[in-house]
Design an enzyme around this catalytic site. Sequence first.
Site, PDB file in Angstrom:
ATOM      1  N   TYR A   1       9.186  -0.033  14.392  1.00  0.00           N
ATOM      2  CA  TYR A   1       9.923   1.175  14.091  1.00  0.00           C
ATOM      3  C   TYR A   1       9.538   1.801  12.880  1.00  0.00           C
ATOM      4  CZ  TYR A   1      13.101  -2.064  16.759  1.00  0.00           C
ATOM      5  OH  TYR A   1      13.439  -3.012  17.601  1.00  0.00           O
TER       6      TYR A   1
ATOM      7  N   ARG B   1      10.750   0.618   9.222  1.00  0.00           N
ATOM      8  CA  ARG B   1      10.593  -0.376   8.794  1.00  0.00           C
ATOM      9  C   ARG B   1       9.726  -1.489   9.242  1.00  0.00           C
ATOM     10  NH1 ARG B   1      14.458   0.892  12.220  1.00  0.00           N
ATOM     11  NH2 ARG B   1      15.260  -0.378  13.788  1.00  0.00           N
TER      12      ARG B   1
ATOM     13  N   CYS C   1      13.330 -24.593  16.531  1.00  0.00           N
ATOM     14  CA  CYS C   1      14.268 -24.545  17.384  1.00  0.00           C
ATOM     15  C   CYS C   1      13.754 -24.518  18.918  1.00  0.00           C
ATOM     16  CB  CYS C   1      14.996 -22.933  17.238  1.00  0.00           C
ATOM     17  SG  CYS C   1      15.364 -22.919  15.468  1.00  0.00           S
TER      18      CYS C   1
ATOM     19  N   ASP D   1      16.359  -7.714  23.060  1.00  0.00           N
ATOM     20  CA  ASP D   1      14.583  -7.107  22.562  1.00  0.00           C
ATOM     21  C   ASP D   1      14.052  -6.869  23.751  1.00  0.00           C
ATOM     22  OD1 ASP D   1      13.116  -6.503  20.354  1.00  0.00           O
ATOM     23  OD2 ASP D   1      14.451  -8.405  19.459  1.00  0.00           O
TER      24      ASP D   1
HETATM   25  S1  SF4 Z   1      14.018 -19.794  15.550  1.00  0.00           S
HETATM   26 FE1  SF4 Z   1      13.267 -19.129  13.453  1.00  0.00          FE
HETATM   27  S2  SF4 Z   1      13.534 -21.161  12.449  1.00  0.00           S
HETATM   28 FE2  SF4 Z   1      13.635 -21.482  14.526  1.00  0.00          FE
HETATM   29  S3  SF4 Z   1      11.585 -22.273  15.057  1.00  0.00           S
HETATM   30 FE3  SF4 Z   1      11.763 -19.859  15.433  1.00  0.00          FE
HETATM   31  S4  SF4 Z   1      11.028 -18.718  13.783  1.00  0.00           S
HETATM   32 FE4  SF4 Z   1      11.381 -21.025  13.371  1.00  0.00          FE
END
Ligand code: SF4
Length: 360
Positions: free
Chosen positions: A93, A96, A109, A312
């Site tokens: 963008y 930013r 995660c 997104d």
């Molecule tokens: S969601 Fe964020 S904290 Fe979780 S693995 Fe991906 S970059 Fe890392």
Amino acid sequence: MTAFRQTLRTAADLADAGLISRTRAAAIEAVAERYAVAVTPAMAALIDAGDPTDPIARQFIPDPRELDRREEERDDPIGDGLKSPLAGVVHRYRDRVLLKLVSACPVYCRFCFRREMVGPGKSPTLSEEQLGAALDYIRDHPEIWEVILTGGDPLILSPRRVAEVTAALGAIPHVKVLRWHTRVPAVAPERVTAELAASLRSQKQAVFVALHANHPREMTAAARSACTRLVDAGIAMVSQTVLLRGINDDADTLEALMRAFVESRVKPYYLHHGDLAPGTAHLRTTIADGQALMRALRERLSGLAQPLYVLDIPGAHGKVPIGPGYLAQRSDVAGYIVKDAHGAPHAYVDCCALPSTGTA
Ligand code: SF4
């Protein structure tokens, strides 16, 4: 609650900690060889190993379904690479940029949209030279008003390093806002020391910390205290949450999470529709499910506690709101049918569309 001392990083660690059975370890190790694993002590302590649907376990403990890749899934679901003019910078963008300082996280995660880029052996942390070049790029683009510090999770850096980055960005006059995206206050609240809070402060810019948390159980007393330390130090906080099947895709859970944010002085900001990251189909909901949840939240929560439901668009086309619509244009007269939070329709006459009765 069991006290864990160290981050768990392998299937053997998870089995030793009693979070998975030994019989599952081989299947989980196969996933761990493909995608990084880390479960911090704070998160491990929250997991109920006897509950196969535990929402904390589902976020951090590998699942063999992660090795099933769908045709529509992409290594770079939101197209960071397409908008990266140099290492560590994503300029999607006009006003930013993302500044990706590190590729490591305190937890990994299972739904991560950057899972092909984060973790040991993935993109390296920015070198001094690369960081210098990224700062030069920001300095050379006066249209950049906001810098979003991300990764990986940039708050795994030491307070000294965070202070250096804050100072370097503080010396660029056109940068007015710094926003740090992190999971640390929830998943490793002990890292949010007075020293870290002080290192985030800037005399020159407004500083925001965007806390990523997905379930109200993550907002423990320790996590809430970490938020208090940041906010009391003058840091504004917003939240971001990923909508995840079987973890938070029900109105009660999302309502409790948004209330926990507001009670911790964290303004709910984004509810992300799950990105098309490889091996995450079992964690994604449909957009129709997400819209129904947003309708329920509108009915239950004040405006202060409402997140914006966003997608997104794959291919680097940016983020757009995809929440439910409340407004439909009438075909008979100038005006609209507006639905209230309970779904009841009401006619609204758009005064500016009426023929003028004035004589002047
Ligand atoms: S969601 Fe964020 S904290 Fe979780 S693995 Fe991906 S970059 Fe890392």
